[in-house]
Design an enzyme around this catalytic site. Sequence first.
Site, PDB file in Angstrom:
ATOM      1  N   ALA A 441     -12.919 -14.098  24.810  1.00  0.00           N
ATOM      2  CA  ALA A 441     -13.614 -13.187  25.748  1.00  0.00           C
ATOM      3  C   ALA A 441     -12.924 -13.121  27.099  1.00  0.00           C
ATOM      4  O   ALA A 441     -13.552 -12.815  28.103  1.00  0.00           O
ATOM      5  CB  ALA A 441     -15.067 -13.599  25.908  1.00  0.00           C
ATOM      6  N   GLY A 490      -7.903 -11.300  29.403  1.00  0.00           N
ATOM      7  CA  GLY A 490      -6.825 -12.258  29.164  1.00  0.00           C
ATOM      8  C   GLY A 490      -6.651 -12.578  27.681  1.00  0.00           C
ATOM      9  O   GLY A 490      -5.550 -12.935  27.246  1.00  0.00           O
ATOM     10  N   GLU A 493      -4.585  -9.902  26.451  1.00  0.00           N
ATOM     11  CA  GLU A 493      -3.233 -10.088  27.002  1.00  0.00           C
ATOM     12  C   GLU A 493      -2.469 -11.149  26.200  1.00  0.00           C
ATOM     13  O   GLU A 493      -1.261 -11.039  25.989  1.00  0.00           O
ATOM     14  CB  GLU A 493      -3.311 -10.466  28.489  1.00  0.00           C
ATOM     15  CG  GLU A 493      -3.685  -9.258  29.353  1.00  0.00           C
ATOM     16  CD  GLU A 493      -3.862  -9.590  30.823  1.00  0.00           C
ATOM     17  OE1 GLU A 493      -4.699 -10.462  31.116  1.00  0.00           O
ATOM     18  OE2 GLU A 493      -3.174  -9.005  31.672  1.00  0.00           O
ATOM     19  N   GLU A 513     -11.151  -5.868  33.382  1.00  0.00           N
ATOM     20  CA  GLU A 513     -10.854  -6.448  34.698  1.00  0.00           C
ATOM     21  C   GLU A 513     -11.350  -5.610  35.869  1.00  0.00           C
ATOM     22  O   GLU A 513     -11.943  -6.137  36.807  1.00  0.00           O
ATOM     23  CB  GLU A 513      -9.346  -6.707  34.844  1.00  0.00           C
ATOM     24  CG  GLU A 513      -8.868  -7.974  34.160  1.00  0.00           C
ATOM     25  CD  GLU A 513      -8.594  -7.799  32.671  1.00  0.00           C
ATOM     26  OE1 GLU A 513      -8.982  -6.764  32.104  1.00  0.00           O
ATOM     27  OE2 GLU A 513      -7.997  -8.713  32.073  1.00  0.00           O
TER      28      GLU A 513
HETATM   29  N1  DAK Z   1     -15.657 -16.564  30.869  1.00  0.00           N
HETATM   30  C1  DAK Z   1     -16.603 -17.518  30.895  1.00  0.00           C
HETATM   31  N2  DAK Z   1     -17.711 -17.478  30.128  1.00  0.00           N
HETATM   32  C2  DAK Z   1     -17.870 -16.438  29.322  1.00  0.00           C
HETATM   33  C3  DAK Z   1     -16.930 -15.384  29.260  1.00  0.00           C
HETATM   34  C4  DAK Z   1     -15.771 -15.483  30.072  1.00  0.00           C
HETATM   35  N3  DAK Z   1     -14.805 -14.583  30.045  1.00  0.00           N
HETATM   36  N4  DAK Z   1     -17.387 -14.484  28.373  1.00  0.00           N
HETATM   37  C5  DAK Z   1     -18.550 -14.950  27.901  1.00  0.00           C
HETATM   38  N5  DAK Z   1     -18.846 -16.117  28.458  1.00  0.00           N
HETATM   39  C6  DAK Z   1     -20.023 -16.955  28.209  1.00  0.00           C
HETATM   40  C7  DAK Z   1     -21.274 -16.304  28.749  1.00  0.00           C
HETATM   41  O1  DAK Z   1     -21.402 -16.543  30.141  1.00  0.00           O
HETATM   42  C8  DAK Z   1     -22.349 -16.993  27.931  1.00  0.00           C
HETATM   43  O2  DAK Z   1     -22.577 -18.277  28.475  1.00  0.00           O
HETATM   44  P1  DAK Z   1     -24.077 -18.875  28.626  1.00  0.00           P
HETATM   45  O3  DAK Z   1     -24.800 -17.882  29.430  1.00  0.00           O
HETATM   46  O4  DAK Z   1     -24.580 -18.954  27.201  1.00  0.00           O
HETATM   47  O5  DAK Z   1     -23.868 -20.199  29.274  1.00  0.00           O
HETATM   48  C9  DAK Z   1     -21.667 -17.177  26.587  1.00  0.00           C
HETATM   49  O6  DAK Z   1     -20.265 -17.035  26.815  1.00  0.00           O
HETATM   50  C10 DAK Z   1     -22.099 -16.156  25.548  1.00  0.00           C
HETATM   51  O7  DAK Z   1     -21.972 -14.863  26.136  1.00  0.00           O
HETATM   52  P2  DAK Z   1     -23.165 -13.796  26.180  1.00  0.00           P
HETATM   53  O8  DAK Z   1     -24.497 -14.448  26.074  1.00  0.00           O
HETATM   54  O9  DAK Z   1     -22.906 -12.920  27.350  1.00  0.00           O
HETATM   55  O10 DAK Z   1     -22.891 -13.016  24.809  1.00  0.00           O
HETATM   56  P3  DAK Z   1     -23.205 -11.492  24.527  1.00  0.00           P
HETATM   57  O11 DAK Z   1     -22.909 -11.300  23.093  1.00  0.00           O
HETATM   58  O12 DAK Z   1     -24.557 -11.109  25.033  1.00  0.00           O
HETATM   59  O13 DAK Z   1     -22.132 -10.678  25.386  1.00  0.00           O
HETATM   60  C11 DAK Z   1     -19.921 -10.196  26.207  1.00  0.00           C
HETATM   61  C12 DAK Z   1     -20.779 -10.790  25.062  1.00  0.00           C
HETATM   62  C13 DAK Z   1     -18.469 -10.461  25.863  1.00  0.00           C
HETATM   63  C14 DAK Z   1     -20.136  -8.691  26.269  1.00  0.00           C
HETATM   64  C15 DAK Z   1     -20.306 -10.841  27.551  1.00  0.00           C
HETATM   65  O14 DAK Z   1     -20.309 -12.261  27.378  1.00  0.00           O
HETATM   66  C16 DAK Z   1     -19.338 -10.516  28.643  1.00  0.00           C
HETATM   67  O15 DAK Z   1     -19.400  -9.424  29.213  1.00  0.00           O
HETATM   68  N6  DAK Z   1     -18.469 -11.464  28.964  1.00  0.00           N
HETATM   69  C17 DAK Z   1     -17.493 -11.300  29.973  1.00  0.00           C
HETATM   70  C18 DAK Z   1     -16.308 -10.531  29.447  1.00  0.00           C
HETATM   71  C19 DAK Z   1     -15.295 -10.414  30.503  1.00  0.00           C
HETATM   72  O16 DAK Z   1     -15.478  -9.703  31.501  1.00  0.00           O
HETATM   73  N7  DAK Z   1     -14.177 -11.142  30.295  1.00  0.00           N
HETATM   74  C20 DAK Z   1     -13.191 -11.319  31.312  1.00  0.00           C
HETATM   75  C21 DAK Z   1     -12.277 -10.185  31.378  1.00  0.00           C
HETATM   76  S1  DAK Z   1     -11.244 -10.368  32.770  1.00  0.00           S
HETATM   77  C22 DAK Z   1      -5.268 -13.639  35.625  1.00  0.00           C
HETATM   78  C23 DAK Z   1      -5.514 -14.366  34.510  1.00  0.00           C
HETATM   79  C24 DAK Z   1      -6.344 -13.848  33.574  1.00  0.00           C
HETATM   80  C25 DAK Z   1      -6.994 -12.641  33.788  1.00  0.00           C
HETATM   81  C26 DAK Z   1      -6.726 -11.916  34.918  1.00  0.00           C
HETATM   82  C27 DAK Z   1      -5.863 -12.401  35.853  1.00  0.00           C
HETATM   83  N8  DAK Z   1      -4.410 -14.128  36.614  1.00  0.00           N
HETATM   84  C28 DAK Z   1      -4.212 -15.479  36.738  1.00  0.00           C
HETATM   85  C29 DAK Z   1      -3.843 -13.190  37.454  1.00  0.00           C
HETATM   86  C30 DAK Z   1      -7.923 -12.204  32.854  1.00  0.00           C
HETATM   87  C31 DAK Z   1      -9.013 -11.586  33.233  1.00  0.00           C
HETATM   88  C32 DAK Z   1     -10.024 -11.373  32.249  1.00  0.00           C
HETATM   89  O17 DAK Z   1     -10.002 -11.852  31.148  1.00  0.00           O
END
Ligand code: DAK
Length: 671
Positions: A441, A490, A493, A513
Amino acid sequence: MQVPQNNPLLQTPTRSLPRHVAVIGAGSIGPDIGYYLKSTLPDLKLTLIDISQAAIDGALGRFAEYANKALAKGKMNAQQAAAVQQNVHGSTDYDAIKGCDWVIEAATENIDLKRRIFAAIEARVASDAVITSNTSSLPAERIFSDLQHKERATVTHFFAPAWRNPAVEVIDWPEAAPALVAWLRWVFCSTGKLPLVTSDAPCFMLDRIFDNWCNEAALLLGQATASEVDTVATEFVHAGPFFVLNLAHGNPIITETNTLQADEEGEHYRPAPIFKSVQKWLTVAPGKRVEVPAATAQAIRDRLLGILWSQSVDILDRAIGTPADLDLGCCTALGFKSGPLALLRQTPLAEAQRILDRLAQERAGMPMPRKPLADYLRFERHVLVDDLDGVKVITLRRPEALNALHDEMTDEILAVIRRFENDPGVAGFVITGYGNKAFCAGADIGRFPSMLGDKAAAAQYSRDCSRLLVHLDSMQKPVVAALNGMALGGGFELAMRCHALVAIENSWMQLPEVSLGILPGIGAMVVPYRRWPQAAGTFHAMLRRCEKLKAKQALALGVVDALAKDSSELIALAVARVQALAQGHSRIADAPVAVPAFEPMDGKAASGMILSPTTLALLERAVQQAAEAPTLAAALEIGYLAFGDSACTAAAREGIAAFGERRAPDFARVG
Ligand code: DAK
């Protein structure tokens, strides 16, 4: 014989998912187990058996209550909320379990009662129907001793609340057929649970930790109050032992389970007598604390850590469970903030030894390490590694965060690759995610706040975070991403730097993002355009509008090479792809690439969320500049620097704060 795989979904199941399950005992945990099964397998027939009709009525009422809450919170739609309550039958007559393919006993912790129940079950179900017990302490070899067909029976120990807590201990005892244990692991993993295999020791793995943690807390009462112990304990757990005991009415259970351990393994386990005379502990709720004198705090801290490590080394020395399962189980099942071995890793070894020496003095007989402490720490915590026909399958396992990536996990993936990449017996690697919901995720958003506001540090963090991805770019051996579910941010990525992608049919990719006010700074603004120029328009929409890319579309665009129906087909495809690429794989183009101009847009994500114009402008500039960069390395550097810029915006502060506070970001306000 099949070799058991660490990732339960790599094993081909010997039977299908259950169709009719009976749960015996409609007390506290039985209905919760039933609700978990129905919410994940809605077509299942579920029969609840109890001697009390009132208990059955209460259980059915609980199903309605849970389903209504899930509906109100948007976790289920109306159809799902109805399905979870359909085909659920309660009965006081054991004949209702006839035809079941799995019976789960969740009755009172009494060995004679359990044996009577198993006799009643065995008289009514087929000889190959699975029988499991939810006992938290009684060894399988004792409770199942009278069964005629022991090979289909074992313990499946759930943790409260069983409908939501992912952990389940699956006991691998000598009489259980290996296929039974493999099937249970597969069923649990396919239905969102976290199966942890343990041996048949009294109290198995996690309750040895929990019961002794609570018992030590009670034994400390001569020198500290319950509030003081709970205050110090919350350094390690979300709720202190006395608070949890109050919540779970746990005093009789600790008396019972520690008596069992004392009778079998020695007097040092004897439960504190005070458990028998206290109904409710006077303590503080999580988040509240009392002042604790320094010497008292030190005594409590030493003792609690001492017992954690004593029990942990004993569990590992006796091979009751694995170190990764131990740490993960303590966090998911028992509410620890870090696993005992993670705590040991963070502590200077001399200090850890001092704490264990103190425990040995104060609590003679408690298990002590049988080898140097550092030897207990040599394991991968966040990835599982399996071997399939000379291909190393690396499974990302952080079920608590949908396998989100953080530094430790990145380092473990890289370490596994480095360990095997020069091994002539290894053809290559597959990277996949644990379970059937998420490949990954994204980056662990919980870690983002610390890097906001400092451009140079954020850009450097991007470079540092790219160490695995840059290594993938230069590898000789192929690495294939097997997308078993969503691949976000990520996570995508990472997948796009693997040398081929295969995906399960219902998986999808997204770059969310900008909806967090940041940029995808570790490759997504660069790599897709050089690798799949034919899909540039799709990636524009993914980057600017967070549009999802479904696996079928990705196949049509050539981003994904092949689709699979289920997890075993997925891994077979990925392994075949590694073997096909053994002679060489193509590299990401170094040369500049033409990208289509960005069309004017409404500034909104596909979901309708208003995005930050500042973030969008940074994104568009970075994509265009990176496309013109003379080399891949130069293009990636543009991405790192652009991430640094984005990390200093008000939008990034708002987006990351909103994620932490579980609210929608207000980019219209911050710009
Ligand atoms: N990080 C941490 N925890 C996460 C997570 C994440 N990316 N995604 C999900 N979880 C956690 C949730 O907080 C939840 O934890 P609890 O509340 O149970 O403690 C658990 O996983 C289960 O998630 P949900 O209850 O939310 O499950 P659902 O099925 O209802 O929803 C979902 C699934 C994927 C739609 C939702 O969890 C969500 O929107 N998650 C966030 C997705 C997200 O925005 N991912 C990040 C994208 S940005 C960089 C390095 C890397 C990156 C950028 C720059 N540099 C160093 C420059 C990368 C950026 C990204 O990845």
